[in-house]
Design a protein around this motif. Structure first.
Motif, PDB file in Angstrom:
ATOM      1  N   ARG A 152      -5.156  -0.201  15.799  1.00 55.83           N
ATOM      2  CA  ARG A 152      -4.812  -0.509  17.173  1.00 55.83           C
ATOM      3  C   ARG A 152      -5.760   0.250  18.088  1.00 55.83           C
ATOM      4  NH1 ARG A 152       1.560  -0.372  18.641  1.00 55.83           N
ATOM      5  NH2 ARG A 152       0.675   1.057  20.169  1.00 55.83           N
ATOM      6  N   ALA A 153      -6.201  -0.400  19.139  1.00 57.16           N
ATOM      7  CA  ALA A 153      -7.179   0.205  20.044  1.00 57.16           C
ATOM      8  C   ALA A 153      -6.634   1.441  20.738  1.00 57.16           C
ATOM      9  CB  ALA A 153      -7.636  -0.822  21.077  1.00 57.16           C
ATOM     10  N   ASP A 154      -5.319   1.503  20.934  1.00 60.37           N
ATOM     11  CA  ASP A 154      -4.728   2.653  21.625  1.00 60.37           C
ATOM     12  C   ASP A 154      -4.396   3.800  20.682  1.00 60.37           C
ATOM     13  OD1 ASP A 154      -2.504   1.749  20.272  1.00 60.37           O
ATOM     14  OD2 ASP A 154      -1.327   1.261  22.056  1.00 60.37           O
ATOM     15  N   GLY A 155      -4.706   3.655  19.406  1.00 58.22           N
ATOM     16  CA  GLY A 155      -4.459   4.722  18.437  1.00 58.22           C
ATOM     17  C   GLY A 155      -3.061   4.751  17.859  1.00 58.22           C
ATOM     18  N   GLY A 156      -2.187   3.859  18.309  1.00 57.66           N
ATOM     19  CA  GLY A 156      -0.822   3.829  17.795  1.00 57.66           C
ATOM     20  C   GLY A 156      -0.737   3.195  16.418  1.00 57.66           C
ATOM     21  N   LEU A 157       0.426   3.311  15.803  1.00 53.77           N
ATOM     22  CA  LEU A 157       0.641   2.687  14.509  1.00 53.77           C
ATOM     23  C   LEU A 157       0.800   1.182  14.679  1.00 53.77           C
ATOM     24  CD1 LEU A 157       3.205   5.061  12.736  1.00 53.77           C
ATOM     25  CD2 LEU A 157       0.723   5.001  12.476  1.00 53.77           C
ATOM     26  N   MET A 158       0.291   0.437  13.712  1.00 52.14           N
ATOM     27  CA  MET A 158       0.556  -0.998  13.662  1.00 52.14           C
ATOM     28  C   MET A 158       1.959  -1.209  13.099  1.00 52.14           C
ATOM     29  SD  MET A 158      -2.899  -2.664  12.086  1.00 52.14           S
ATOM     30  CE  MET A 158      -4.384  -2.868  13.052  1.00 52.14           C
ATOM     31  N   SER A 159       2.708  -2.084  13.735  1.00 48.92           N
ATOM     32  CA  SER A 159       4.015  -2.493  13.219  1.00 48.92           C
ATOM     33  C   SER A 159       3.860  -3.925  12.727  1.00 48.92           C
ATOM     34  CB  SER A 159       5.080  -2.407  14.309  1.00 48.92           C
ATOM     35  OG  SER A 159       5.263  -1.068  14.735  1.00 48.92           O
ATOM     36  N   ILE A 160       3.654  -4.091  11.434  1.00 51.98           N
ATOM     37  CA  ILE A 160       3.386  -5.401  10.857  1.00 51.98           C
ATOM     38  C   ILE A 160       4.697  -6.069  10.466  1.00 51.98           C
ATOM     39  CG2 ILE A 160       2.243  -6.605   8.960  1.00 51.98           C
ATOM     40  CD1 ILE A 160       0.200  -4.310   8.916  1.00 51.98           C
ATOM     41  N   ALA A 161       4.871  -7.309  10.909  1.00 50.39           N
ATOM     42  CA  ALA A 161       6.070  -8.063  10.545  1.00 50.39           C
ATOM     43  C   ALA A 161       6.076  -8.299   9.041  1.00 50.39           C
ATOM     44  CB  ALA A 161       6.099  -9.390  11.288  1.00 50.39           C
ATOM     45  N   GLY A 162       7.205  -8.038   8.404  1.00 46.55           N
ATOM     46  CA  GLY A 162       7.299  -8.203   6.959  1.00 46.55           C
ATOM     47  C   GLY A 162       8.610  -8.828   6.535  1.00 46.55           C
ATOM     48  N   LEU A 163       8.658  -9.226   5.268  1.00 46.94           N
ATOM     49  CA  LEU A 163       9.874  -9.681   4.608  1.00 46.94           C
ATOM     50  C   LEU A 163      10.161  -8.723   3.464  1.00 46.94           C
ATOM     51  CD1 LEU A 163       9.137 -13.515   4.262  1.00 46.94           C
ATOM     52  CD2 LEU A 163      10.668 -12.437   5.921  1.00 46.94           C
ATOM     53  N   TRP A 164      11.427  -8.394   3.252  1.00 50.68           N
ATOM     54  CA  TRP A 164      11.765  -7.488   2.159  1.00 50.68           C
ATOM     55  C   TRP A 164      12.676  -8.196   1.158  1.00 50.68           C
ATOM     56  CZ3 TRP A 164      16.792  -6.105   0.993  1.00 50.68           C
ATOM     57  CH2 TRP A 164      17.757  -6.341   1.982  1.00 50.68           C
ATOM     58  N   GLU A 165      12.687  -7.683  -0.058  1.00 52.00           N
ATOM     59  CA  GLU A 165      13.544  -8.214  -1.112  1.00 52.00           C
ATOM     60  C   GLU A 165      14.103  -7.084  -1.960  1.00 52.00           C
ATOM     61  OE1 GLU A 165      15.291 -10.278  -2.400  1.00 52.00           O
ATOM     62  OE2 GLU A 165      14.669 -12.327  -1.948  1.00 52.00           O
ATOM     63  N   ARG A 166      15.116  -7.434  -2.725  1.00 49.90           N
ATOM     64  CA  ARG A 166      15.752  -6.510  -3.662  1.00 49.90           C
ATOM     65  C   ARG A 166      15.709  -7.156  -5.045  1.00 49.90           C
ATOM     66  NH1 ARG A 166      20.200  -6.835  -1.532  1.00 49.90           N
ATOM     67  NH2 ARG A 166      20.188  -5.070  -0.100  1.00 49.90           N
ATOM     68  N   TRP A 167      15.157  -6.440  -6.027  1.00 45.46           N
ATOM     69  CA  TRP A 167      15.007  -6.964  -7.382  1.00 45.46           C
ATOM     70  C   TRP A 167      15.573  -5.954  -8.367  1.00 45.46           C
ATOM     71  CZ3 TRP A 167      11.206  -5.215 -11.206  1.00 45.46           C
ATOM     72  CH2 TRP A 167      11.093  -6.067 -12.325  1.00 45.46           C
ATOM     73  N   THR A 168      16.147  -6.439  -9.458  1.00 46.04           N
ATOM     74  CA  THR A 168      16.671  -5.561 -10.502  1.00 46.04           C
ATOM     75  C   THR A 168      15.744  -5.615 -11.709  1.00 46.04           C
ATOM     76  OG1 THR A 168      18.951  -5.979  -9.764  1.00 46.04           O
ATOM     77  CG2 THR A 168      18.653  -5.014 -11.952  1.00 46.04           C
ATOM     78  N   ASN A 169      15.208  -4.464 -12.091  1.00 50.51           N
ATOM     79  CA  ASN A 169      14.281  -4.442 -13.224  1.00 50.51           C
ATOM     80  C   ASN A 169      15.052  -4.485 -14.546  1.00 50.51           C
ATOM     81  OD1 ASN A 169      15.162  -1.824 -13.894  1.00 50.51           O
ATOM     82  ND2 ASN A 169      13.382  -0.820 -13.002  1.00 50.51           N
ATOM     83  N   PRO A 170      14.356  -4.629 -15.674  1.00 50.70           N
ATOM     84  CA  PRO A 170      15.037  -4.739 -16.969  1.00 50.70           C
ATOM     85  C   PRO A 170      15.925  -3.550 -17.312  1.00 50.70           C
ATOM     86  CG  PRO A 170      12.783  -5.515 -17.156  1.00 50.70           C
ATOM     87  CD  PRO A 170      12.902  -4.895 -15.796  1.00 50.70           C
ATOM     88  N   ASP A 171      15.690  -2.399 -16.688  1.00 56.60           N
ATOM     89  CA  ASP A 171      16.524  -1.223 -16.946  1.00 56.60           C
ATOM     90  C   ASP A 171      17.739  -1.164 -16.044  1.00 56.60           C
ATOM     91  OD1 ASP A 171      14.804  -0.285 -18.937  1.00 56.60           O
ATOM     92  OD2 ASP A 171      13.516   0.709 -17.462  1.00 56.60           O
ATOM     93  N   GLY A 172      17.900  -2.192 -15.193  1.00 51.66           N
ATOM     94  CA  GLY A 172      19.056  -2.229 -14.304  1.00 51.66           C
ATOM     95  C   GLY A 172      18.863  -1.474 -13.005  1.00 51.66           C
TER      96      GLY A 172
END
Length: 213
Positions: free
Chosen positions: A125-145
């Motif tokens: 960002r030109a002003d030196g601030g953090l970028m806040s990137i739009a995202g999607l999140w998910e929840r997954w269960t691995n083989p160990d539960g």
């Protein structure tokens, strides 16, 4: 598209958002690495004015839907085309359930091919601030539960963007992640799925700074 970015440290996150994940975080992130993301609190009372507006978690860069067999899928799901995100099997559940998140970034990296060779370019960002990137999140269960959180960055076309059209190979479609204006962060986190598309917009070129590395 964005396959490499620089995450902020815990102090930067606390200063910008008032929260940070409990776990130690990696700074330079690639698909399959673990980084921080922010989402609306899942267990707080929406009528409690004292409740925090966001919570910070650590997740894998690359979305893992419930049907993923292993984490290798993250190498192909770190970006989601906004034009097809609601229909692609890897992303449609998170999109339809409006599992919105913010992916904080100090910088993203893109290859500049105008010289004929890929030159890594750091974009901030030109002003030196953090970028806040739009995202999607998910929840997954691995083989160990165990529960594994993950996230992906939707992208929009950037063929006509004054800055981002300079990156990636000549002749290929230009894409860019969705950087949210500061005033739209809460709206994105709480928006229903029917309003998600309205946030899929280019970030102004004059608010970004690019430096070859």
């Amino acid at each position: 598209m964005c396959s490499r970015y620089e995450a902020p440290d815990a102090n930067q996150l606390m200063k910008a958002f008032g929260v940070a994940p409990e776990h130690e975080m990696q700074r330079e992130l690639w698909p399959g690495y673990n980084g921080p993301f922010l989402r609306a609190p899942q267990a707080s009372d929406p009528d409690d004015e004292a409740a925090p507006s966001v919570e910070a978690l650590t997740g894998m860069f690359g979305l893992l839907p419930f049907w993923a067999k292993d984490t290798k899928l993250a190498r192909r799901t770190y970006n989601a085309r906004s034009e097809t995100v609601e229909s692609k099997p890897s992303f449609r559940s998170a999109w339809r359930q409006a599992q919105h998140c913010i992916i904080p970034a100090a910088a993203i990296y893109e290859p500049d091919w105008r010289s004929g060779k890929a030159v890594p370019t750091r974009i901030t960002r030109a002003d030196g601030g953090l970028m806040s990137i739009a995202g999607l999140w998910e929840r997954w269960t691995n083989p160990d539960g165990e529960t594994v959180h993950s996230y992906s960055m939707p992208t929009v076309n950037a063929d006509d963007h004054p800055l981002m059209r300079n990156y990636h190979r000549q002749g290929s479609e230009k894409r860019m992640v969705v950087v949210l204006p500061n005033g739209a962060l809460k709206d994105w986190l709480t928006a229903p799925a029917s309003e998600s598309k309205a946030f899929m917009r280019q970030y102004p070129a004059d608010r970004l700074h690019a430096e070859q590395r």
